[in-house]
Scaffold this active site. Structure first.
Site: not given
Lengths: 312, 312
Positions: A102-105
């Site tokens: 979960d890095a929401k890049r």
């Protein structure tokens, strides 16, 4: 193997649609009164962090469809955190637990490709099974991620409707697509893009490798989004500590119990903090037991909803 | 000291509104035919990466208002990349070059706080002067970043209108705020939020510590955005290799030349690749000279626009 197929097979194997979020908040792990600290007396923060993550993975092995490390908490610990994240990812994969980072890049052009290489390329220290990505920059910025995911059997989860209180401020803005049609929310426009992006890579269970993040805290949106993105696996956050209940996630599932995985973090991974003295074994075994119990409770709750066993 | 004030003082000191983007694309740096490799024969990739970054910082010292490392490229190199990023940040700050980390982070609640701690907390390995953030999740998700930035004299640059070809797909969607008012783009709604978020922390030069990313590739949007966010410093990408020209960024500036900083990456940092044999000294000095020349050209071009010296 196709990411959605791997996910669906794992759901059958472990009989779980629950994802355990790994949110190693250093304030809680390393506080003087930390029960984790008490369980491993005299050990370094690095040791504690790795022990925390590996305990979660041990719990996840037979109870979770996947684990979802939250990059932010690892990043907040600097180099030390990145090393722990890499170890955590390898450890999960060694035990066949899929990892959704979960890095929401999100970025443009060759920068998006660089992010994709960081997380969706088997050569990387941080190679995972799937990654969360942010769509604000536009569909062209999601394509490099999708290309890399297709190539390496990975998945994406695009943020569509998030679980936070203010998610609607931009995501619910209503746009008029056509003069004589009813307005659509921005999140629906994003959902249409997600559906389109995944349409070229559908697995044998009928789901694409481009999934969507849709929060448990907005049940009506879940229902609508299920229609707009029929082939996307939903990653549903907001269950548990954020207030989402089992009943709230019902609309994410198809009648056969497919279509969604539901994430719970704090309610499981910090469950050991709330143990009463004498309630479980002290030390590492007690921590494991508390997490396992909380995980089983969440798993069963989500399964009962997904399998339409609710009677009310 | 207030971030916008530091930026404005630096503009006066170095007479530059140009930000050098540090995009260490490993494909270009470590290729067999790389001129960087030829300049440092027999050196490791780690050495080359650090030499590349420190050469850019050497160029930036007297020519750039700031440097903007692009997190994605460092992340794509794993642990090794993160160590180089930390070194690059420290090196820039040692030479009083402000660092804007282009990481486009964004998340909810305590996860946003964790990202803020990773980059805007002096205790962190990756403490920078300013961070780019993504607004899609909503204004409540930007607040933890703003709180940390306020506390530690840092700045934010919120993505408003990005420079890529598909940026308009979501950012230009038109929403009807009020029944009898003309529609507004989603990016304008984001801009209003940015303006509001920064209104509580205005520096002595009249600018807030919450800036906005608005691409050079959309000059008309720049003009509109300047009106919607009067107190925000604009970080303008898209100049140079992406096609934006000096004239295109005019609308980002106030008549006194304040209000914006313009980023250029590939056109400067890879300028040495295009050198003809014999055109400059070989080796490190040649690389430095090529970058310095390209940086000065961009700086002068941007200054001439900002200072209204254009006659056409």
């Amino acid at each position: 193997m196709h990411f959605a197929d791997r996910l669906n097979e794992r759901i059958s194997t472990v009989r779980s649609r629950m994802v355990i979020g790994i949110d190693p908040d250093p304030k809680r792990l390393f506080a003087p009164e930390s029960k984790l600290k008490a369980a491993f007396p005299g050990k370094s923060d690095e040791y504690l962090l790795n022990a925390f993550c590996s305990t979660i993975i041990e719990v996840a092995k037979t109870r979770a469809v996947a684990v979802k490390p939250q990059a932010a908490f690892f990043e907040s610990m600097g180099i030390f955190g990145w090393k722990a994240l890499s170890l955590c990812i390898r450890n999960a994969q060694k035990h066949d637990v899929p990892v959704i980072l979960d890095a929401k890049r999100g970025d443009i052009g060759n920068t998006a490709t660089a992010y994709a290489k960081a997380y969706l390329d088997p050569e990387s220290d941080f190679f995972v099974d799937a990654l969360t990505v942010n769509p604000y920059l536009g569909p062209d910025t999601l394509e490099p991620f999708a290309t890399m995911a297709d190539k390496n059997g990975c998945g994406l989860f695009v943020l569509v409707k998030t679980s936070n209180p203010g998610s609607g401020v931009f995501q619910n803005l209503e746009v008029h697509d056509k003069a004589d049609a009813p307005p659509k929310a921005v999140a629906v426009k994003v959902a249409e893009c997600v559906s389109n992006l995944g349409s070229g890579n559908i697995g044998q269970f009928g789901f694409s490798n481009v999934g969507a993040v849709v929060g448990a805290t907005y049940p009506k949106h879940l229902e609508l989004m299920r229609k707009v993105m029929p082939d996307s696996v939903f990653l549903v956050p907001g269950y548990g500590a954020q207030g989402g209940k089992g009943e709230d996630v019902k609309a994410a599932f198809y009648p056969d119990g497919s279509g969604a995985i539901v994430s719970s973090s704090r309610g499981i991974i910090f469950s050991y903090e709330k143990q009463e003295p004498g309630e479980a074994k002290p030390g590492q075994a007690g921590i494991y037991e508390a997490m396992a119990r909380a995980a089983e409770k969440a798993r069963d709750d989500i399964n009962s909803v997904a399998l339409n066993l609710y009677t009310n």
